[in-house]
Motif scaffolding. Structure first.
Motif, short mmCIF file in Angstrom:
data_model
loop_
_atom_site.label_atom_id
_atom_site.label_comp_id
_atom_site.label_asym_id
_atom_site.label_seq_id
_atom_site.Cartn_x
_atom_site.Cartn_y
_atom_site.Cartn_z
N GLN A 120 0.82 -1.21 0.00
CA GLN A 120 0.00 0.00 0.00
C GLN A 120 0.86 1.26 0.00
N ILE A 121 1.91 1.26 0.78
CA ILE A 121 2.79 2.43 0.87
C ILE A 121 3.51 2.67 -0.45
N LYS A 122 4.00 1.61 -1.06
CA LYS A 122 4.70 1.76 -2.34
C LYS A 122 3.73 2.17 -3.45
N ALA A 123 2.49 1.67 -3.39
CA ALA A 123 1.51 2.00 -4.43
C ALA A 123 1.11 3.46 -4.37
N ALA A 124 1.21 4.08 -3.20
CA ALA A 124 0.82 5.49 -3.06
C ALA A 124 1.76 6.40 -3.84
N ASP A 125 3.02 6.01 -3.96
CA ASP A 125 4.00 6.79 -4.73
C ASP A 125 4.10 8.22 -4.21
N ARG A 126 4.03 8.37 -2.90
CA ARG A 126 4.19 9.68 -2.24
C ARG A 126 4.53 9.42 -0.79
N PRO A 127 5.13 10.39 -0.11
CA PRO A 127 5.45 10.18 1.31
C PRO A 127 4.18 10.02 2.14
N LEU A 128 4.15 9.01 2.99
CA LEU A 128 2.99 8.77 3.84
C LEU A 128 3.37 8.86 5.31
N LYS A 129 2.43 9.34 6.10
CA LYS A 129 2.55 9.30 7.55
C LYS A 129 1.65 8.17 8.06
N VAL A 130 2.23 7.25 8.83
CA VAL A 130 1.51 6.06 9.29
C VAL A 130 1.53 6.02 10.81
N LEU A 131 0.39 5.69 11.40
CA LEU A 131 0.27 5.52 12.85
C LEU A 131 0.01 4.05 13.16
N ASN A 132 0.86 3.47 13.99
CA ASN A 132 0.72 2.08 14.40
C ASN A 132 0.35 2.06 15.88
N LEU A 133 -0.92 1.73 16.16
CA LEU A 133 -1.42 1.69 17.54
C LEU A 133 -1.34 0.27 18.09
N PHE A 134 -1.01 0.15 19.38
CA PHE A 134 -0.77 -1.14 20.02
C PHE A 134 0.33 -1.87 19.25
N GLY A 135 1.43 -1.17 19.02
CA GLY A 135 2.45 -1.61 18.06
C GLY A 135 3.35 -2.74 18.49
N TYR A 136 3.32 -3.13 19.77
CA TYR A 136 4.06 -4.28 20.29
C TYR A 136 5.54 -4.16 19.95
N THR A 137 6.18 -5.19 19.42
CA THR A 137 7.62 -5.15 19.20
C THR A 137 8.02 -4.57 17.85
N GLY A 138 7.07 -3.99 17.15
CA GLY A 138 7.41 -3.07 16.07
C GLY A 138 7.58 -3.62 14.67
N LEU A 139 7.24 -4.86 14.41
CA LEU A 139 7.53 -5.40 13.09
C LEU A 139 6.69 -4.75 12.00
N ALA A 140 5.43 -4.42 12.30
CA ALA A 140 4.62 -3.70 11.32
C ALA A 140 5.19 -2.30 11.08
N SER A 141 5.70 -1.68 12.13
CA SER A 141 6.32 -0.36 11.98
C SER A 141 7.58 -0.44 11.13
N LEU A 142 8.38 -1.48 11.33
CA LEU A 142 9.60 -1.63 10.54
C LEU A 142 9.27 -1.84 9.07
N ALA A 143 8.25 -2.66 8.80
CA ALA A 143 7.86 -2.91 7.41
C ALA A 143 7.39 -1.62 6.75
N ALA A 144 6.59 -0.83 7.46
CA ALA A 144 6.08 0.42 6.91
C ALA A 144 7.22 1.42 6.67
N ALA A 145 8.14 1.51 7.62
CA ALA A 145 9.26 2.43 7.47
C ALA A 145 10.16 2.02 6.32
N ARG A 146 10.39 0.72 6.19
CA ARG A 146 11.23 0.23 5.09
C ARG A 146 10.62 0.57 3.73
N ALA A 147 9.29 0.59 3.67
CA ALA A 147 8.61 0.91 2.41
C ALA A 147 8.63 2.40 2.09
N GLY A 148 9.08 3.22 3.05
CA GLY A 148 9.22 4.64 2.78
C GLY A 148 8.34 5.56 3.60
#
Length: 304
Positions: A120-148
């Motif tokens: 989804q982040i790559k398909a947007a083709d623009r900088p995105l701000k993402v909020l990860n709630l109840f983020g636990y040990t952060g793997l979803a956050s890492l994936a989102a950050a790696r995508a840009g």
């Protein structure tokens, strides 16, 4: 806008793991491989007979012994097991360990959501701000950050946020790409709304019950409607995606579908919902672990 009355439900699996396997399940337990270590944990969904012979089930490094109460128990080590060890998924690296609960710091079935979020982040083709709630040990956050994306990661536990930051360093993700917050999820989102802060993507994994850093009580059924209403107020003018997963709640994926549809019905896009599952290596059975719903601005969002 989404107008479907009866949603189509989908089962998502995570077939691309190398460091994890659901080896077998049955009789209320699951046999898993985390890296080089074989572990046995309770699994109420596994009401069938195991497919592997008993000797395979005895060849384990540790097992979790639940207490008579709903929550609690302890790990019993049967072979040498390190305090923590490293695993990886598609270039992400992270630490796992046996904890005071039955969990190890990673939910392998969530890999399908990490992949989708990156798409989804790559398909947007623009900088995105993402909020990860109840983020636990952060793997979803890492994936989102790696995508840009620039990610705000929130959890109520200082311990797991420290763990997540260690995973960020281990994965080589830029320190400037993630903002780490220790706070109560609902209070934070309400403050963000008052500040007129906006996000293009939301990741939510609300527990059945929890406590904030100042003792705030989280109850899924009582507070989820409030949280989703507050989340609607922090969506940007052109949001890209929302993904929500729920574990151990007496609700169906249809419940999440309609809850998410309610806060996105003013937007063009598509809501999908269903179950998140793991597939056994032994017999190929699907073990459902959670329910999910997700919304995408893409007319044909990819699924895994």
């Amino acid at each position: 806008m989404t107008s479907s009355i009866i949603p189509t439900l989908t089962i998502l699996t995570a077939p691309d793991w190398q460091d994890y396997e659901l080896l077998d399940s049955g009789y209320g337990q699951k046999l898993e491989r985390y890296g080089a270590y074989r572990l046995l944990r309770p699994e109420p969904e596994a009401v069938w007979k195991p497919a592997l012979p008993e000797k395979q089930w005895r060849d384990i490094h540790a097992r979790f012994i639940p207490s008579p109460e709903e929550n609690g128990g302890h790990w019993e080590a049967l072979k040498p097991l390190p305090d923590r060890w490293q695993m990886g998924y598609k270039g992400l690296k992270f630490w796992v360990q046996t904890t005071a609960s039955r969990h190890l710091g990673v939910f392998p079935e969530q890999a399908c959501q990490w992949d989708w979020t990156e798409q989804q982040i790559k398909a947007a083709d623009r900088p995105l701000k993402v909020l990860n709630l109840f983020g636990y040990t952060g793997l979803a956050s890492l994936a989102a950050a790696r995508a840009g994306a620039f990610v705000t990661h929130l959890d109520a536990s200082r311990k797991v946020v420290t763990w997540a930051r260690e995973n960020q360093q281990t994965s080589g993700i830029s320190e400037t790409s993630i903002r780490w917050i220790i706070d109560d999820a609902l209070k934070f989102v309400e403050r963000e709304a008052r500040r007129n802060s906006k996000y293009d993507g939301l990741i939510l994994d609300p527990p059945k019950f929890g406590r904030g850093p100042k003792g705030e009580v989280w109850e899924f059924y009582k507070l989820l409607p409030n949280l989703l209403a507050a989340c609607r107020d922090i969506l940007s003018e052109e949001p890209q995606f929302i993904v929500m997963t729920a574990y151990a709640v007496k609700a169906s994926s249809v419940t999440l579908h309609y809850a998410l549809q309610e806060i996105t019905n003013h937007l063009n896009g598509q809501v999908t919902a269903g179950e998140v599952a793991l597939q056994e290596k032994s017999a190929g059975r699907i073990l459902s672990t959670a329910i999910y719903a997700r919304w995408s601005a893409n007319s044909n969002p990819k699924s895994r």
